[in-house]
Write an enzyme that holds these catalytic residues in place. Structure first.
Site, PDB file in Angstrom:
ATOM      1  N   VAL A 106      42.572  50.348  45.521  1.00  0.00           N
ATOM      2  CA  VAL A 106      43.759  51.211  45.627  1.00  0.00           C
ATOM      3  C   VAL A 106      44.948  50.404  46.143  1.00  0.00           C
ATOM      4  O   VAL A 106      45.972  50.970  46.516  1.00  0.00           O
ATOM      5  CB  VAL A 106      43.474  52.417  46.559  1.00  0.00           C
ATOM      6  N   HIS A 122      40.111  54.738  41.190  1.00  0.00           N
ATOM      7  CA  HIS A 122      40.057  55.492  42.457  1.00  0.00           C
ATOM      8  C   HIS A 122      41.453  55.827  42.973  1.00  0.00           C
ATOM      9  O   HIS A 122      41.633  56.048  44.167  1.00  0.00           O
ATOM     10  CB  HIS A 122      39.263  54.706  43.517  1.00  0.00           C
ATOM     11  N   THR A 191      32.476  43.586  42.890  1.00  0.00           N
ATOM     12  CA  THR A 191      32.052  44.961  43.231  1.00  0.00           C
ATOM     13  C   THR A 191      30.557  44.961  43.529  1.00  0.00           C
ATOM     14  O   THR A 191      29.785  44.271  42.850  1.00  0.00           O
ATOM     15  CB  THR A 191      32.379  45.986  42.124  1.00  0.00           C
ATOM     16  N   SER A 192      30.175  45.763  44.531  1.00  0.00           N
ATOM     17  CA  SER A 192      28.753  45.870  44.870  1.00  0.00           C
ATOM     18  C   SER A 192      28.032  46.774  43.876  1.00  0.00           C
ATOM     19  O   SER A 192      26.810  46.891  43.921  1.00  0.00           O
ATOM     20  CB  SER A 192      28.589  46.417  46.285  1.00  0.00           C
ATOM     21  N   ALA A 235      36.071  34.998  44.277  1.00  0.00           N
ATOM     22  CA  ALA A 235      36.860  35.367  43.097  1.00  0.00           C
ATOM     23  C   ALA A 235      37.973  34.344  42.832  1.00  0.00           C
ATOM     24  O   ALA A 235      38.209  33.975  41.675  1.00  0.00           O
ATOM     25  CB  ALA A 235      37.462  36.760  43.296  1.00  0.00           C
TER      26      ALA A 235
HETATM   27  P1  OAD Z   1      32.139  46.814  48.247  1.00  0.00           P
HETATM   28  O1  OAD Z   1      32.648  46.526  49.604  1.00  0.00           O
HETATM   29  O2  OAD Z   1      31.027  47.800  48.121  1.00  0.00           O
HETATM   30  O3  OAD Z   1      31.636  45.462  47.564  1.00  0.00           O
HETATM   31  C1  OAD Z   1      32.412  44.300  47.573  1.00  0.00           C
HETATM   32  C2  OAD Z   1      31.713  43.253  46.732  1.00  0.00           C
HETATM   33  O4  OAD Z   1      32.541  42.094  46.706  1.00  0.00           O
HETATM   34  C3  OAD Z   1      30.356  42.808  47.287  1.00  0.00           C
HETATM   35  O5  OAD Z   1      29.412  42.796  46.216  1.00  0.00           O
HETATM   36  C4  OAD Z   1      30.606  41.394  47.806  1.00  0.00           C
HETATM   37  O6  OAD Z   1      29.464  40.554  47.663  1.00  0.00           O
HETATM   38  C5  OAD Z   1      31.737  40.937  46.915  1.00  0.00           C
HETATM   39  N1  OAD Z   1      32.633  39.926  47.498  1.00  0.00           N
HETATM   40  C6  OAD Z   1      33.017  39.777  48.785  1.00  0.00           C
HETATM   41  N2  OAD Z   1      33.905  38.781  48.913  1.00  0.00           N
HETATM   42  C7  OAD Z   1      34.106  38.283  47.678  1.00  0.00           C
HETATM   43  C8  OAD Z   1      34.916  37.251  47.130  1.00  0.00           C
HETATM   44  N3  OAD Z   1      35.726  36.509  47.896  1.00  0.00           N
HETATM   45  N4  OAD Z   1      34.860  37.018  45.800  1.00  0.00           N
HETATM   46  C9  OAD Z   1      34.046  37.760  44.995  1.00  0.00           C
HETATM   47  N5  OAD Z   1      33.258  38.747  45.448  1.00  0.00           N
HETATM   48  C10 OAD Z   1      33.279  39.009  46.762  1.00  0.00           C
HETATM   49  O7  OAD Z   1      33.406  47.228  47.359  1.00  0.00           O
HETATM   50  P2  OAD Z   1      33.442  48.016  45.968  1.00  0.00           P
HETATM   51  O8  OAD Z   1      32.287  47.697  45.122  1.00  0.00           O
HETATM   52  O9  OAD Z   1      34.797  47.834  45.421  1.00  0.00           O
HETATM   53  O10 OAD Z   1      35.707  53.862  47.054  1.00  0.00           O
HETATM   54  O11 OAD Z   1      33.312  49.505  46.500  1.00  0.00           O
HETATM   55  C11 OAD Z   1      33.419  50.550  45.594  1.00  0.00           C
HETATM   56  C12 OAD Z   1      34.057  51.733  46.252  1.00  0.00           C
HETATM   57  O12 OAD Z   1      33.407  52.033  47.488  1.00  0.00           O
HETATM   58  C13 OAD Z   1      35.506  51.513  46.669  1.00  0.00           C
HETATM   59  O13 OAD Z   1      36.405  51.666  45.615  1.00  0.00           O
HETATM   60  C14 OAD Z   1      35.683  52.577  47.713  1.00  0.00           C
HETATM   61  C15 OAD Z   1      34.393  52.386  48.470  1.00  0.00           C
HETATM   62  O14 OAD Z   1      33.950  53.485  49.156  1.00  0.00           O
HETATM   63  C16 OAD Z   1      36.633  54.754  47.376  1.00  0.00           C
HETATM   64  O15 OAD Z   1      37.476  54.546  48.213  1.00  0.00           O
HETATM   65  C17 OAD Z   1      36.528  56.032  46.617  1.00  0.00           C
END
Ligand code: OAD
Length: 254
Positions: A106, A122, A191-192, A235
């Site tokens: 966001v 989102h 993304t996780s 990334a």
């Molecule tokens: P997460 O915090 O669940 O996952 C972040 C991912 O990024 C993990 O898999 C990490 O291993 C990876 N990561 C961390 N640092 C990194 C880097 N420097 N380069 C590449 N990867 C890296 O975040 P999202 O998957 O985006 O929803 O979470 C999904 C949703 O959950 C969000 O949009 C939010 C949250 O609740 C809402 O707000 C509705």
């Protein structure tokens, strides 16, 4: 261990060969811009229980409490700028290789980097909405200074982001599904893949024939069963290496 050069090369060949690429991004792409991810020991949800701070039920029950967390989020996002991973996706779009970015973030950093076709799955922090009459307001610092920003009609304003328990905006859901079905490669970055329904997008793309390239510092539930090429790494470095390889393939083809 970082992704090997031959894996980067294979991913770049897939991107250049098929073009028609769509990216799906999550919080990990903005970590190197200074915005913490949600999950993991340093994540937002280790400090704030999402059901207590990020659900629509929690917001309606105690908007002031939720606005305290949102205020912190706004400040962090307000100080952040796009990094070379955001820039790299904008460049791939400019070169006609990437068709769109579907982002769960966001923070607005894809737009700030110059990406034009961005699906904000989102929502975003640029707007506030009235919970009663749905009037929209552009986000301005003054409104966040209030403990709870309010609409002209007197009801509470919520940020234009999807809270847990709320549906994905209809337009964003439709566009994301269309991209998932029509793309030839889905580039999944940071993304996780744990939050529904966003985590369905890679499965849908795969079912409709797309190759899946995943960039992450860690493996995810997609890595074994769905991902075709997994590029382990941050990334910024990984997208930069991928872009460099794409440019070199393009130069050879010119
Ligand atoms: P997460 O915090 O669940 O996952 C972040 C991912 O990024 C993990 O898999 C990490 O291993 C990876 N990561 C961390 N640092 C990194 C880097 N420097 N380069 C590449 N990867 C890296 O975040 P999202 O998957 O985006 O929803 O979470 C999904 C949703 O959950 C969000 O949009 C939010 C949250 O609740 C809402 O707000 C509705």
């Amino acid at each position: 261990m970082e992704a090997q050069s031959d894996q980067i090369r294979a991913a770049a060949e897939l991107l250049c060969g098929r073009r028609n690429v769509v990216a799906l991004t999550g919080a990990g792409i903005s970590v190197e811009s200074g915005i913490p991810a949600f999950r993991g020991s340093q994540g937002m949800w280790s400090k704030y229980d999402p059901m207590e701070y990020a659900s629509i039920e929690a917001f309606m029950a105690d908007p002031e409490k939720v606005w305290r967390m949102l205020g912190e989020m706004m400040r962090v996002v307000g100080e952040a700028g796009p990094n070379p991973a955001h820039d790299g996706l904008a460049e791939l779009e400019g070169r006609g290789i990437l068709r769109a970015v579907i982002t769960q973030n966001v923070d607005g950093l894809h737009h700030a980097a110059g990406s034009r076709n961005v699906v904000e799955y989102h929502g975003n922090l640029r707007e506030l909405l009235c919970v009663s009459c749905w009037k929209r307001y552009p986000a301005g610092d003054a409104r966040y200074a209030e403990p709870v920003p309010r609409c002209d009609c007197g009801h509470v304003l919520k940020p234009g982001i999807v809270l847990f328990g709320e549906p994905i905006p209809w337009g964003a859901q439709g566009e994301a599904e269309a991209h998932a079905k029509e793309c030839s490669v889905l580039l999944v970055i940071g993304t996780s893949a744990q939050v529904y329904p966003a985590c369905e997008i890679p499965h849908m793309a795969k079912e409709w024939g797309a190759g899946i390239v995943e960039i992450n510092t860690e493996e995810t539930p997609l890595t074994g069963p769905v991902t075709d090429i997994f590029l382990r790494g941050g990334a910024v470095e990984t997208v930069s290496r991928l872009l460099e390889e794409v440019l070199s393939i393009e130069a050879q083809q010119a």
